[in-house]
Design an enzyme around this catalytic site. Structure first.
Site, mmCIF file in Angstrom:
data_model
loop_
_atom_site.group_PDB
_atom_site.id
_atom_site.type_symbol
_atom_site.label_atom_id
_atom_site.label_comp_id
_atom_site.label_asym_id
_atom_site.label_seq_id
_atom_site.Cartn_x
_atom_site.Cartn_y
_atom_site.Cartn_z
ATOM 1 N N ASP A 1 -2.839 -17.809 1.798
ATOM 2 C CA ASP A 1 -4.044 -18.381 1.172
ATOM 3 C C ASP A 1 -4.542 -19.578 1.984
ATOM 4 O OD1 ASP A 1 -1.663 -19.605 0.385
ATOM 5 O OD2 ASP A 1 -2.421 -20.240 -1.570
ATOM 6 N N ASP B 1 -10.646 -8.994 7.845
ATOM 7 C CA ASP B 1 -12.068 -8.869 7.496
ATOM 8 C C ASP B 1 -12.735 -10.237 7.482
ATOM 9 O OD1 ASP B 1 -12.099 -6.170 7.364
ATOM 10 O OD2 ASP B 1 -12.528 -6.012 5.227
ATOM 11 N N ASP C 1 -5.179 -7.021 5.823
ATOM 12 C CA ASP C 1 -6.411 -6.320 5.463
ATOM 13 C C ASP C 1 -7.502 -7.345 5.142
ATOM 14 O OD1 ASP C 1 -8.148 -4.352 4.724
ATOM 15 O OD2 ASP C 1 -7.040 -3.673 2.965
ATOM 16 N N LYS D 1 3.482 -15.252 1.762
ATOM 17 C CA LYS D 1 3.514 -16.141 0.601
ATOM 18 C C LYS D 1 4.982 -16.355 0.241
ATOM 19 C CE LYS D 1 0.470 -16.970 -2.137
ATOM 20 N NZ LYS D 1 -0.156 -18.294 -2.422
ATOM 21 N N TYR E 1 0.822 -1.220 0.000
ATOM 22 C CA TYR E 1 0.000 0.000 0.000
ATOM 23 C C TYR E 1 0.853 1.266 0.000
ATOM 24 C CZ TYR E 1 -4.017 -2.970 1.122
ATOM 25 O OH TYR E 1 -4.997 -3.936 1.088
#
Ligand code: NAD
Length: 378
Positions: A242, A270, A266, A209, A158
């Site tokens: 993942d 959620d 992020d 990852k 970001y």
């Protein structure tokens, strides 16, 4: 034998000096309504638990734009930086949709997080027994769920450079963002996760990852080295992000503390939050270096669709204040008292419209605050 109080703590756990300075930023939409209920809890602590709060109240977001012409005034920021903790409501709303980009309400919040040096975002996902049916997962999967996600907040894709959209001149464009982490950024958020795990179930799952990203490989190596150097008393597990998303839906109870980068955090926070089923119940904390003030705010936004109608659930903001007590003011005993009182209010069937269920009693924002105070007792 040492005498324990109702929530199981000895008198030694109580902090002796309870003089604190708080900056209160109610913000926009339902923010001020929810914050009014936090003020009741503050008054209760002063009356019943020997606290003495100095409160600075100010504006942030759209209300600050209306008053100061900017969504976060310099003087407001100064108050925040010199407080023990900052408690915020929420920002935004259609009234400010046309405001220029760098003065929109959310820009005030982003500036506040950056200027306060808040690099670790804490998002608990806690399933209250009374709300177990609000989850989209089966009750047996989410019962007793208590996960804490620690998300790196100021680095990664970001913020990484280069970034932008480039015109390739042949009718094509290229969008670029850069995922970049340095060792110090990984270590400091990792340290927060290990410290928090020690106060919980002593288990950290670090997610990246590493199989396809160099920044993920570095993340895994740096967390492993930090663990060996400073935190080998905590159980550490590595997981690809993942797989973590899958495991959150399959068997969420395996997790205690999850630490991950900005982008994966992020998304995973959620997903974990939704296991609990209700936005009006979710608190968060953002922390920086030890000894610096933290920022505490509900996960939800300003909910313009219900603002001013006494329908807002104030519990996410109240639980955020409880996190401030625990993490910035070292008053974990009182934080637990508030959290347990929330449990009892929910068990009694008292509900704001967002968590209303059959057989329960629907109440207004302020009646929910009153019910909590009455559960807190004396
Ligand atoms: P939202 O979280 O404000 O609302 C989503 C839905 O959840 C709405 O139906 C709302 O009524 C409901 N809801 C949210 N909090 C509730 C509560 N405490 N009690 C009962 N119901 C609640 O998200 P949105 O509608 O996408 O965004 C509205 C505004 O808030 C936008 O301007 C957005 O940019 C802003 N926003 C701010 C923050 C923040 O301040 N950190 C976070 C998210 C969104």
């Amino acid at each position: 034998m040492t005498k324990k109080n109702a929530v199981g703590y000895t008198h030694k756990d109580y902090k002796m000096t309870k003089d604190f300075t708080l900056t209160i930023l109610p913000g926009d939409g339902i923010g001020p309504e929810a914050m009014a209920e936090v003020r009741k809890v503050i008054a209760w602590l002063e009356e019943n638990r020997g606290f003495n709060f100095t409160l600075h109240e100010d504006d942030i977001g759209g209300t600050a734009y209306d008053r100061y012409g900017v969504p976060l005034a310099d003087e407001t920021l100064e108050k925040c930086k010199t407080s023990d903790a900052v408690i915020m409501g929420s920002v935004g709303g259609p009234k400010w949709d046309e405001v220029e980009y760098d003065k929109r309400p959310e820009a005030g919040l982003l500036r506040l997080r950056k200027e306060m040096g808040l690099f670790a975002n804490l998002r608990p996902a806690l399933v209250f027994d009374a709300l177990i049916d609000a989850s989209t997962l089966k009750p047996e999967i989410v019962k007793g769920l208590d996960i804490l996600i620690v998300r790196e907040l100021t680095g990664g894709v970001y913020f990484g450079e280069p970034r932008g959209i480039e015109d390739l001149g042949n009718g094509q464009r290229r969008g670029v963002n850069t995922q970049v982490y340095e060792t110090y950024e990984i270590e400091r958020v990792g340290r927060v996760a290990f410290d928090l795990a020690r106060k919980r179930s002593n288990h950290v799952t670090s997610c990246e990852k590493a199989n396809v990203m160099e920044s993920g490989k570095l993340w895994r190596e740096d967390i492993t080295a930090l663990h060996a150097k400073e935190s080998s008393d905590v159980t550490l597990e590595h997981m690809y992000a993942d797989n973590c998303a899958m495991q959150l839906l399959r068997n969420p109870s395996q997790f205690d503390v999850i630490v991950t980068d900005n982008l994966f955090g992020d998304i995973l926070s959620d997903a974990a939050a939704m296991l609990t089923g209700s936005l009006g119940m979710l608190p968060s904390a953002s922390l920086g270096d030890a000894g610096k003030p933290g920022l505490y705010e509900p996960v939800h936004g300003s909910a313009p669709d219900i603002a001013g109608q006494s329908k807002a659930n104030p519990l996410a903001t109240i639980l955020s204040f409880a996190m401030a007590l625990r993490y910035s003011l070292s008053c974990g005993v009182e934080a637990t008292e508030i959290e347990e009182a929330v449990q009892r209010v929910l068990n009694s069937g008292t509900r704001t419209p967002d968590i209303m269920a059959e057989g329960c009693t629907e109440v207004s924002t302020s009646a929910m605050g009153d019910a909590l105070i009455s559960e807190l007792g004396v």
